[in-house]
Scaffold this motif. Sequence first.
Motif, PDB file in Angstrom:
ATOM      1  N   SER A 121       0.468  -0.671  -0.147  1.00 13.85           N
ATOM      2  CA  SER A 121       0.476  -0.481   0.080  1.00 13.85           C
ATOM      3  C   SER A 121       1.117   0.944  -0.025  1.00 13.85           C
ATOM      4  CB  SER A 121      -0.747  -0.158   1.753  1.00 13.85           C
ATOM      5  OG  SER A 121      -1.750   1.492   1.527  1.00 13.85           O
ATOM      6  N   ILE A 122       0.007   2.266  -0.554  1.00  7.75           N
ATOM      7  CA  ILE A 122       1.303   3.852  -0.968  1.00  7.75           C
ATOM      8  C   ILE A 122       0.733   4.218   1.010  1.00  7.75           C
ATOM      9  CG2 ILE A 122       0.497   4.331  -2.673  1.00  7.75           C
ATOM     10  CD1 ILE A 122      -1.788   5.776  -2.551  1.00  7.75           C
ATOM     11  N   PRO A 123       1.257   4.993   1.965  1.00 12.88           N
ATOM     12  CA  PRO A 123       0.749   5.476   3.358  1.00 12.88           C
ATOM     13  C   PRO A 123      -0.343   5.867   3.822  1.00 12.88           C
ATOM     14  CG  PRO A 123       2.896   6.209   1.832  1.00 12.88           C
ATOM     15  CD  PRO A 123       2.691   6.372   0.546  1.00 12.88           C
ATOM     16  N   GLY A 124      -1.011   6.558   3.212  1.00  6.43           N
ATOM     17  CA  GLY A 124      -1.948   7.102   3.580  1.00  6.43           C
ATOM     18  C   GLY A 124      -3.303   6.029   3.805  1.00  6.43           C
ATOM     19  N   PRO A 125      -3.276   5.058   3.562  1.00  9.71           N
ATOM     20  CA  PRO A 125      -4.993   4.095   4.154  1.00  9.71           C
ATOM     21  C   PRO A 125      -4.336   2.784   4.961  1.00  9.71           C
ATOM     22  CG  PRO A 125      -4.732   3.926   1.786  1.00  9.71           C
ATOM     23  CD  PRO A 125      -3.397   4.119   2.292  1.00  9.71           C
ATOM     24  N   ILE A 126      -2.155   3.135   5.380  1.00  9.61           N
ATOM     25  CA  ILE A 126      -1.981   1.866   6.971  1.00  9.61           C
ATOM     26  C   ILE A 126      -3.283   1.974   8.025  1.00  9.61           C
ATOM     27  CG2 ILE A 126      -0.531   1.889   8.223  1.00  9.61           C
ATOM     28  CD1 ILE A 126       0.394   0.652   4.884  1.00  9.61           C
ATOM     29  N   SER A 127      -2.949   2.940   8.226  1.00  9.22           N
ATOM     30  CA  SER A 127      -3.737   3.104   9.565  1.00  9.22           C
ATOM     31  C   SER A 127      -4.850   1.965   9.959  1.00  9.22           C
ATOM     32  CB  SER A 127      -4.161   4.214  10.489  1.00  9.22           C
ATOM     33  OG  SER A 127      -4.917   5.254   9.543  1.00  9.22           O
ATOM     34  N   LEU A 128      -6.326   2.417   8.752  1.00 10.88           N
ATOM     35  CA  LEU A 128      -7.325   1.953   8.813  1.00 10.88           C
ATOM     36  C   LEU A 128      -6.864   0.008   7.979  1.00 10.88           C
ATOM     37  CD1 LEU A 128      -9.467   4.195   6.727  1.00 10.88           C
ATOM     38  CD2 LEU A 128      -9.600   3.246   8.947  1.00 10.88           C
ATOM     39  N   LEU A 129      -5.922  -0.280   7.339  1.00  9.30           N
ATOM     40  CA  LEU A 129      -5.741  -1.047   7.035  1.00  9.30           C
ATOM     41  C   LEU A 129      -5.629  -2.458   7.759  1.00  9.30           C
ATOM     42  CD1 LEU A 129      -3.204  -1.478   3.783  1.00  9.30           C
ATOM     43  CD2 LEU A 129      -5.338  -1.946   3.556  1.00  9.30           C
ATOM     44  N   ILE A 130      -4.689  -1.687   9.523  1.00 13.09           N
ATOM     45  CA  ILE A 130      -4.607  -2.382  10.607  1.00 13.09           C
ATOM     46  C   ILE A 130      -5.556  -2.556  10.975  1.00 13.09           C
ATOM     47  CG2 ILE A 130      -3.341  -1.721  12.731  1.00 13.09           C
ATOM     48  CD1 ILE A 130      -1.707  -0.851  11.001  1.00 13.09           C
ATOM     49  N   GLU A 131      -6.419  -1.405  11.326  1.00 13.00           N
ATOM     50  CA  GLU A 131      -8.032  -1.552  11.211  1.00 13.00           C
ATOM     51  C   GLU A 131      -8.848  -3.298  10.451  1.00 13.00           C
ATOM     52  OE1 GLU A 131     -12.042   0.333  12.653  1.00 13.00           O
ATOM     53  OE2 GLU A 131     -10.147   1.507  11.680  1.00 13.00           O
ATOM     54  N   SER A 132      -9.059  -3.010   9.512  1.00 15.74           N
ATOM     55  CA  SER A 132      -9.081  -4.129   9.070  1.00 15.74           C
ATOM     56  C   SER A 132      -8.482  -5.438   9.248  1.00 15.74           C
ATOM     57  CB  SER A 132      -9.300  -3.721   7.633  1.00 15.74           C
ATOM     58  OG  SER A 132      -9.516  -3.204   7.073  1.00 15.74           O
ATOM     59  N   MET A 133      -6.862  -5.617   9.525  1.00 17.32           N
ATOM     60  CA  MET A 133      -6.283  -6.856   9.345  1.00 17.32           C
ATOM     61  C   MET A 133      -7.059  -7.139  11.179  1.00 17.32           C
ATOM     62  SD  MET A 133      -2.267  -7.400  10.066  1.00 17.32           S
ATOM     63  CE  MET A 133      -3.004  -5.761  11.548  1.00 17.32           C
ATOM     64  N   SER A 134      -7.693  -6.237  11.845  1.00 16.25           N
ATOM     65  CA  SER A 134      -7.405  -6.530  13.501  1.00 16.25           C
ATOM     66  C   SER A 134      -8.817  -7.090  13.715  1.00 16.25           C
ATOM     67  CB  SER A 134      -7.257  -4.962  14.521  1.00 16.25           C
ATOM     68  OG  SER A 134      -6.304  -4.619  14.489  1.00 16.25           O
ATOM     69  N   ASP A 135      -9.603  -6.732  12.624  1.00 17.08           N
ATOM     70  CA  ASP A 135     -10.916  -7.356  12.653  1.00 17.08           C
ATOM     71  C   ASP A 135     -10.755  -8.681  11.978  1.00 17.08           C
ATOM     72  OD1 ASP A 135     -11.644  -4.845  13.375  1.00 17.08           O
ATOM     73  OD2 ASP A 135     -12.745  -4.186  12.154  1.00 17.08           O
ATOM     74  N   MET A 136     -10.509  -8.989  11.176  1.00 21.35           N
ATOM     75  CA  MET A 136      -9.915 -10.150  10.068  1.00 21.35           C
ATOM     76  C   MET A 136      -9.117 -11.176  11.250  1.00 21.35           C
ATOM     77  SD  MET A 136     -10.777 -10.369   7.521  1.00 21.35           S
ATOM     78  CE  MET A 136      -9.787 -11.946   6.332  1.00 21.35           C
ATOM     79  N   LYS A 137      -8.399 -10.639  11.880  1.00 18.16           N
ATOM     80  CA  LYS A 137      -7.442 -11.432  13.640  1.00 18.16           C
ATOM     81  C   LYS A 137      -8.481 -11.805  14.301  1.00 18.16           C
ATOM     82  CE  LYS A 137      -3.711 -13.061  13.706  1.00 18.16           C
ATOM     83  NZ  LYS A 137      -3.268 -13.798  13.642  1.00 18.16           N
ATOM     84  N   ARG A 138      -9.453 -10.907  14.610  1.00 15.46           N
ATOM     85  CA  ARG A 138      -9.880 -11.782  15.576  1.00 15.46           C
ATOM     86  C   ARG A 138     -11.357 -12.377  15.070  1.00 15.46           C
ATOM     87  NH1 ARG A 138     -10.141  -5.623  17.370  1.00 15.46           N
ATOM     88  NH2 ARG A 138     -11.659  -5.242  15.625  1.00 15.46           N
TER      89      ARG A 138
END
Length: 299
Positions: A97-114
């Motif tokens: 990813s380009i830098p901008g969406p990284i924080s939201l990507l991490i949020e999506s990743m956390s939801d999937m991991k749960r």
Amino acid sequence: MNIEQMQYIAEVARTGSLTRAAENCHITVTGVSRAITLFEKELGTRLFIRSRAGTTTTPEGEKIIAKITTILNQIEELKREASSYQELNNSRLRIASIPGPISLLIESMSDMKREFPGSRFEITENNTQAVLESVHHGASDIGLVLLPEQTVPQYDHLRFEPLAQDRLILVCHQDSALADQSMVILSELVDTPLVLYNDPNILNLVSELAPASDILFKSNNVDALLRAVRANLAVTIGTLHSLQAYGTSFRKEMVSIPLQLPNRGESYLWSVRSADYPISRSSDLFIRRFKQILNTRPT
């Protein structure tokens, strides 16, 4: 009463023949006949009328077999769901990813991991061209880039999906002389120091529209760029989603101003995947959830 019995009964009803049902179910005709007899005995209802001409259902049998068909369909649905869960729980997803969406990507990743604790993720931050190359060469499953709509057809080997309308913006300190402007023309920033993310798309844009710009430094470290802006040493170019990685108090010191970019059309944040392979369930689910988060968050 068991699933195998119901499967045999449904197949007999479908084919109208004990012999063909036995062949399709890989069992003997005697086995099919015995299963039907035991089922009928347990229900106390006759399901079929058997003759040399074939096997037909009784009126009561038609109603019961309709319910059996519904039950078998539900069982298949449960199996597919269990298989899908197992696949997702064992998935490995590589995202560039380009830098901008990284924080939201991490949020999506956390939801999937749960939901799928066994799933694994790799997130790489890079410039636009590097993200596209990573997906094209199979190093990443998904890419996230910002591009004007008219440039997308140039990449025939990739598949693009627009996630949200986005645009390039100028980010400056709240005390900057530019802070009160409603729109900025890039060519007017000759006397304003710039700090730029080291992305060929951004660098080429500045070189084309503002070749005489005072570039203080270039970096792939977003934090370094924003620290320079926070100290009111320079301004930078980002996207509408660029500041979401930082806290509210930090963003209050920043002002984002739309850049006027002639002949570029609308820009979007795109998800990118290879055209050579079908999209995986984990990639599809991740992108759908990320898109939902992206479109419900203020920029």
